[in-house]
Motif scaffolding. Structure first.
Motif, PDB file in Angstrom:
ATOM      1  N   SER A   3      40.203  19.393  52.071  1.00 57.92           N
ATOM      2  CA  SER A   3      40.037  17.939  52.111  1.00 57.92           C
ATOM      3  C   SER A   3      39.415  17.400  50.825  1.00 57.92           C
ATOM      4  CB  SER A   3      39.195  17.560  53.316  1.00 57.92           C
ATOM      5  OG  SER A   3      37.959  18.215  53.189  1.00 57.92           O
ATOM      6  N   THR A   4      38.994  18.281  49.904  1.00 58.10           N
ATOM      7  CA  THR A   4      38.418  17.800  48.644  1.00 58.10           C
ATOM      8  C   THR A   4      39.514  17.118  47.828  1.00 58.10           C
ATOM      9  OG1 THR A   4      37.331  19.930  48.684  1.00 58.10           O
ATOM     10  CG2 THR A   4      36.944  18.556  46.728  1.00 58.10           C
ATOM     11  N   PRO A   5      39.306  15.865  47.421  1.00 56.57           N
ATOM     12  CA  PRO A   5      40.385  15.227  46.662  1.00 56.57           C
ATOM     13  C   PRO A   5      40.586  15.884  45.298  1.00 56.57           C
ATOM     14  CG  PRO A   5      38.654  13.633  47.194  1.00 56.57           C
ATOM     15  CD  PRO A   5      38.178  14.968  47.644  1.00 56.57           C
ATOM     16  N   VAL A   6      41.827  16.179  44.990  1.00 61.05           N
ATOM     17  CA  VAL A   6      42.177  16.745  43.689  1.00 61.05           C
ATOM     18  C   VAL A   6      42.484  15.591  42.735  1.00 61.05           C
ATOM     19  CG1 VAL A   6      44.040  17.997  42.547  1.00 61.05           C
ATOM     20  CG2 VAL A   6      42.972  18.948  44.570  1.00 61.05           C
ATOM     21  N   ILE A   7      43.035  14.534  43.314  1.00 62.62           N
ATOM     22  CA  ILE A   7      43.299  13.321  42.531  1.00 62.62           C
ATOM     23  C   ILE A   7      42.611  12.170  43.238  1.00 62.62           C
ATOM     24  CG2 ILE A   7      45.074  11.721  41.699  1.00 62.62           C
ATOM     25  CD1 ILE A   7      47.046  14.068  41.821  1.00 62.62           C
ATOM     26  N   GLU A   8      41.864  11.398  42.492  1.00 66.58           N
ATOM     27  CA  GLU A   8      41.215  10.234  43.092  1.00 66.58           C
ATOM     28  C   GLU A   8      41.279   9.058  42.119  1.00 66.58           C
ATOM     29  OE1 GLU A   8      37.355  10.833  44.955  1.00 66.58           O
ATOM     30  OE2 GLU A   8      38.365   9.660  46.528  1.00 66.58           O
ATOM     31  N   ILE A  65      40.822  13.588  38.134  1.00 62.55           N
ATOM     32  CA  ILE A  65      41.864  14.548  38.484  1.00 62.55           C
ATOM     33  C   ILE A  65      41.240  15.929  38.274  1.00 62.55           C
ATOM     34  CG2 ILE A  65      42.992  14.323  36.199  1.00 62.55           C
ATOM     35  CD1 ILE A  65      45.702  14.530  37.816  1.00 62.55           C
ATOM     36  N   LEU A  66      41.186  16.720  39.313  1.00 62.26           N
ATOM     37  CA  LEU A  66      40.456  17.995  39.326  1.00 62.26           C
ATOM     38  C   LEU A  66      39.005  17.770  38.860  1.00 62.26           C
ATOM     39  CD1 LEU A  66      43.372  20.074  37.848  1.00 62.26           C
ATOM     40  CD2 LEU A  66      42.448  20.353  40.141  1.00 62.26           C
ATOM     41  N   GLY A  67      38.460  16.632  39.279  1.00 64.31           N
ATOM     42  CA  GLY A  67      37.050  16.328  38.973  1.00 64.31           C
ATOM     43  C   GLY A  67      36.821  15.821  37.562  1.00 64.31           C
TER      44      GLY A  67
END
Ligand SMILES: Nc1ncnc2c1ncn2[C@@H]1O[C@H](COP(=O)(O)OP(=O)(O)OP(=O)(O)O)[C@@H](O)[C@H]1O
Length: 313
Positions: A3-8, A65-67
């Motif tokens: 559930s961790t967003p990879v893209i936000e 994107i990927l943090g």
């Protein structure tokens, strides 16, 4: 899927002078998710992709994107995020393997590591037999698979694919879709921009509908069907001696009953209403000939959504 967003993306907007290409979008994508970016020409999909990749600077809003911030850490983002444009550019006179070795060198990979990863990538995309042929001899489907092999060799965790199946024959389309699904199962996050709605429906977990620079809807196809007042379940009914429109229209979960021709109906519902329909037909003295359940089709839901949006404007 984690559930961790990879893209936000939050409040992402892009203006060119007075023209608004993207008017403020929010989008969150999880690891391993395949999401389809859909919408009419000029709705803002490509501009949004360019902002996610850090290739164009947003007028407003933020992207992670990927943090990472793609504008501040472009090299890190480019390393882990692969972009496969509509038509992938390779050196035609070089073989597939030579093309990937060249990419490996540019990425600073050691020769041994590149050799190992290239061989594994060719196996995965089922291109091993053609690896040493010049790319000029590749079909369009093979070029697309070579593009995916490049993402694999670079160990990209996110892939952004622009119309990946356009111009492919049905068999090459299916091979590419199977491959994309395997990548997603292995944890790759995939954004896919396409006008081919059957393709999108077959592999995307969710769709984002772009309209005039905004995302008007994001969710599953079933959720889209529910949102436009329809149902995720479509039952095709064939029966004699009954007026199904009258008999079934007040059944719980039934959204609409349309008569296709005499003795044939299409029932749209929010659940599988086949047992209810069978009971109603028999109790009403009719004889049931056939009941087929289908899921809502993205193309129909999409067209209805954009018709409603146009009517509301
Ligand atoms: N560099 C630019 N300068 C001015 N306007 C632009 C520029 N790039 C895009 N636009 C405008 O922004 C809007 C969104 O374009 P975009 O290419 O993002 O749409 P799209 O949804 O990707 O369309 P398509 O399905 O045709 O690829 C369009 O009206 C387009 O004309």
């Amino acid at each position: 899927m984690s559930s961790t967003p990879v893209i936000e993306a939050k409040g992402l907007a892009k203006r060119y002078g007075a023209a608004v290409a993207v008017a403020g979008i929010d989008l969150s994508v999880s690891a391993g998710e395949v999401i389809g970016l859909l919408g009419p020409n000029g709705a803002g999909k490509t501009t949004s992709i360019l902002m996610l990749l850090g290739l164009t600077e947003p007028s407003e809003g933020t992207v992670r994107i990927l943090g990472r911030d793609p504008l501040r850490q472009p090299l890190e983002v480019k390393r882990e995020v692969g972009y496969l444009p509509d038509s992938v550019g390779f050196y035609d006179s070089m073989t597939g393997r030579e093309n990937l070795a060249y990419t490996g060198r540019l990425a600073g990979m050691s020769r041994d590591l590149a050799r190992e990863r290239i061989a594994a990538a060719f196996d995965k995309v089922r291109l091993a037999e053609a690896a040493d042929q010049p790319v000029a001899t590749y079909s369009r489907g093979m070029r697309q698979r070579l593009g995916i092999a490049e993402l694999l060799m670079r160990e990209c965790r996110v892939a952004i694919l622009d119309e990946p199946t356009s111009g492919l024959d049905p068999q090459s389309t299916q091979e590419l879709l199977d491959l994309i699904q395997r990548l997603s199962r292995d944890g790759m996050t995939i954004l896919l921009s396409s006008h081919m709605l059957d393709v999108v429906q077959s592999i995307c977990h969710r769709v984002a509908l772009f309209n005039k620079g905004r995302i008007g809807f994001v969710g599953t196809v079933d959720e889209l069907a529910a949102r436009i007042g329809g149902g995720a379940f479509i039952v095709d009914v064939e029966a004699d001696g009954i007026d199904l429109e009258k008999a079934a229209s007040s059944t719980d979960g039934v959204k609409s009953v349309r008569s296709a021709e005499v003795g044939r109906w299409e029932v749209e519902a929010t659940r599988d209403v086949r047992p209810d329909l069978a009971r109603l037909i028999v109790q009403g003295g009719g004889s049931l000939r056939n009941l087929d359940l289908r899921r809502a089709r993205l193309d129909q839901a999409y067209n209805r959504y954009f018709r409603e949006v146009a009517d509301a404007a």
